[in-house]
Design an enzyme around this catalytic site. Structure first.
Site, PDB file in Angstrom:
ATOM      1  N   ARG A   1      11.370  34.790 -28.800  1.00  0.00           N
ATOM      2  CA  ARG A   1      10.515  33.659 -29.194  1.00  0.00           C
ATOM      3  C   ARG A   1       9.955  33.010 -27.933  1.00  0.00           C
ATOM      4  O   ARG A   1      10.569  33.051 -26.878  1.00  0.00           O
ATOM      5  CB  ARG A   1      11.309  32.638 -29.983  1.00  0.00           C
ATOM      6  CG  ARG A   1      11.895  33.186 -31.251  1.00  0.00           C
ATOM      7  CD  ARG A   1      12.411  32.080 -32.156  1.00  0.00           C
ATOM      8  NE  ARG A   1      13.219  32.594 -33.233  1.00  0.00           N
ATOM      9  CZ  ARG A   1      12.756  33.191 -34.322  1.00  0.00           C
ATOM     10  NH1 ARG A   1      11.472  33.385 -34.457  1.00  0.00           N
ATOM     11  NH2 ARG A   1      13.562  33.612 -35.270  1.00  0.00           N
TER      12      ARG A   1
ATOM     13  N   HIS B   1      13.720  54.343 -36.905  1.00  0.00           N
ATOM     14  CA  HIS B   1      14.082  54.996 -38.152  1.00  0.00           C
ATOM     15  C   HIS B   1      13.575  54.184 -39.337  1.00  0.00           C
ATOM     16  O   HIS B   1      13.498  52.959 -39.283  1.00  0.00           O
ATOM     17  CB  HIS B   1      15.612  55.138 -38.275  1.00  0.00           C
ATOM     18  CG  HIS B   1      16.191  56.166 -37.364  1.00  0.00           C
ATOM     19  ND1 HIS B   1      16.156  57.503 -37.653  1.00  0.00           N
ATOM     20  CD2 HIS B   1      16.796  56.058 -36.160  1.00  0.00           C
ATOM     21  CE1 HIS B   1      16.725  58.179 -36.678  1.00  0.00           C
ATOM     22  NE2 HIS B   1      17.130  57.315 -35.755  1.00  0.00           N
TER      23      HIS B   1
END
Length: 186
Positions: free
Chosen positions: A172, A105
């Site tokens: 990460r 969105h």
């Protein structure tokens, strides 16, 4: 008649029904588990490789271009939503609860309801021999290199280089996978 032959006949029967209903679907026979739903839009272009396995309760919304390579495995409760493009390389494994979305969105400061703002859509590319851990989420615009490992519950928002292990929210790099000719037991 052996029970395994009965299961093969049932899977083949569903494959034939798919080919009749979706003539633009280029797919080899694949395994689709109980409770699975595949919603294929009228403009979808789908290419499935050989020996793909969608285990129980798989949900797929295919409205764009989807290419899935050979021997790709989706464990229980995986979810894919493709509005633009998704490419998955051969021999990749998606453990239970993995979610892949190429849409999101539009988030902005506005008084309009969030459902009325529309979507941002970006293609996703997943390399060969990628292992995606349980309940990981892959978001729009991500490229994951060959032989990468995505940790459980990771949210992948950026590109993942080949031969790396990533984990966390957002994902990460934890370490690189070192090439070795010798298999070492730990």
């Amino acid at each position: 008649m052996k029970l395994t032959n009965v299961f093969r006949w049932i899977e083949y029967r569903y494959y034939i029904m798919w080919c009749i209903r979706y003539p633009w679907l280029l797919a080899h026979p694949c395994r689709i588990g109980r409770g699975s739903r595949l919603n294929i839009g009228p403009g979808a272009r789908i290419r499935f490789g050989r020996h793909i396995c969608f285990m129980n309760h798989f949900t797929g919304y295919f409205y764009g271009k989807t290419t899935i390579g050979d021997q790709v495995f989706f464990q229980d409760n995986c979810h894919i939503s493709v509005h633009e493009e998704l490419t998955i390389g051969d021999y990749s494994i998606f453990v239970e609860g993995v979610s892949i979305h190429d849409e999101n969105h539009i988030v902005a400061a506005s008084s309009d309801p969030i459902g009325d703002r529309g979507f941002v859509v970006k293609s996703i590319s997943i390399g060969r021999n990628v292992w995606v851990g349980a309940k990981a989420t892959i978001l729009p615009g991500v490229h994951i290199g060959d032989n990468a490992v995505i940790g459980a519950n990771a949210v992948v928002t950026r590109d993942v280089p080949a031969y790396t292990v990533v984990a966390g929210v957002p994902a990460r790099m934890i370490r690189e996978i070192i090439h070795s000719e010798q298999f070492m037991m730990q």
